[in-house]
Scaffold this active site. Structure first.
Site, PDB file in Angstrom:
ATOM      1  N   CYS A  42       0.837  -1.200   0.000  1.00  0.00           N
ATOM      2  CA  CYS A  42       0.000   0.000   0.000  1.00  0.00           C
ATOM      3  C   CYS A  42       0.878   1.258   0.000  1.00  0.00           C
ATOM      4  O   CYS A  42       1.462   1.582  -1.013  1.00  0.00           O
ATOM      5  CB  CYS A  42      -0.986  -0.024   1.169  1.00  0.00           C
ATOM      6  SG  CYS A  42      -2.355   1.146   0.936  1.00  0.00           S
ATOM      7  N   HIS A  51      -3.612  -5.064   0.867  1.00  0.00           N
ATOM      8  CA  HIS A  51      -3.054  -5.426   2.172  1.00  0.00           C
ATOM      9  C   HIS A  51      -3.081  -6.943   2.355  1.00  0.00           C
ATOM     10  O   HIS A  51      -3.998  -7.486   2.970  1.00  0.00           O
ATOM     11  CB  HIS A  51      -3.853  -4.755   3.289  1.00  0.00           C
ATOM     12  CG  HIS A  51      -3.555  -3.302   3.437  1.00  0.00           C
ATOM     13  ND1 HIS A  51      -2.603  -2.816   4.312  1.00  0.00           N
ATOM     14  CD2 HIS A  51      -4.065  -2.218   2.797  1.00  0.00           C
ATOM     15  CE1 HIS A  51      -2.547  -1.509   4.215  1.00  0.00           C
ATOM     16  NE2 HIS A  51      -3.428  -1.106   3.306  1.00  0.00           N
ATOM     17  N   GLU A  72      -1.593  -8.702   4.391  1.00  0.00           N
ATOM     18  CA  GLU A  72      -1.579  -9.076   5.815  1.00  0.00           C
ATOM     19  C   GLU A  72      -2.980  -9.157   6.413  1.00  0.00           C
ATOM     20  O   GLU A  72      -3.159  -9.679   7.524  1.00  0.00           O
ATOM     21  CB  GLU A  72      -0.715  -8.090   6.622  1.00  0.00           C
ATOM     22  CG  GLU A  72      -1.368  -6.790   6.998  1.00  0.00           C
ATOM     23  CD  GLU A  72      -1.434  -5.755   5.879  1.00  0.00           C
ATOM     24  OE1 GLU A  72      -1.930  -4.642   6.140  1.00  0.00           O
ATOM     25  OE2 GLU A  72      -0.994  -6.046   4.745  1.00  0.00           O
TER      26      GLU A  72
END
Length: 223
Positions: free
Chosen positions: A110, A205, A207
């Site tokens: 990002c 993202h 994660e």
């Protein structure tokens, strides 16, 4: 050992303490671990130390976070651009330069992808709509790889749904970068260097999801 850049918050409260803190959402080390790596938190520091820090790491992740200061890419600040984070901008730009100079595998997530673009002379769109579900709520949208790219070799699916939360994006591409994935609305969702070095940026993202393929590719390159 994968170094992940962190936030630097001037005032955080936990327990009886109210102190400055270096912070990293737990999703990052969780994803690195799931991909077979170990995580070292890399908080903002003197940019002059970046090369020495990177030399002790096998891979570098520049994490998500606040908007990149538009002054970094020669633009006037727009009304909806977030407040600056000068220490983090300076430190992470130095980390990116050190990783590229040393050939250390680099993944931008990002803000990290946006900063990679800026580090290489590119510019950013300062505000766009439709890539979140609202303040503090991650959205989901589809990205499609560009054939023949590093990203496509990692995620060969015709399209993938990814977790997303951003209001800025790549505008003019930085030096030597190539686009490796797009959103359905045409937003650039991944960039990479033809390599070496191994350098990939993704706008979403990973994660916040269960797909470890991008991080696992970094860990493989780092090892």
């Amino acid at each position: 050992m994968i170094g992940v850049s962190t936030y630097l918050d001037p005032s955080v409260r936990w327990g009886v303490w109210h102190l400055p803190a270096a912070l990293l959402p737990a999703g990052y080390p969780r994803l690195v671990r799931a991909a077979g790596g170990l995580t070292a938190m890399v908080p903002p520091d003197d940019p002059a130390h970046a090369a020495e820090v990177v030399a002790r790491l096998d891979g570098v992740v520049v994490a998500g976070g606040p908007d990149v200061a538009p002054e970094r890419y020669g633009a006037a600040r727009e009304e909806r651009t977030g407040p600056p984070a000068p220490e983090r901008d300076a430190w992470e730009l130095a980390l990116i330069e050190a990783a590229l100079s040393s050939g250390t595998p680099l993944l931008g997530i990002c803000r990290g992808m946006q900063l990679m673009n800026v580090a290489l002379g590119g510019t950013l769109i300062q505000h766009m709509d439709g890539h979140t579900e609202g303040i503090g709520a991650f959205g989901t949208h589809t990205v499609k790889p560009v054939p023949g790219t590093l990203y496509e070799s990692i995620v060969p699916d015709a399209s993938t749904d990814v977790p997303t939360y951003h209001h800025q994006a790549v505008d003019r591409l930085g030096r030597d970068l190539m686009v490796s994935a797009y959103a359905e609305d045409g937003t650039i969702e991944a960039v990479e260097l033809p390599g070496p070095p191994w350098a990939l940026g993704v706008q979403w993202h990973p994660e916040m999801g269960e797909d470890t393929r991008v991080m696992a590719a970094l860990v493989r390159a780092a090892s």
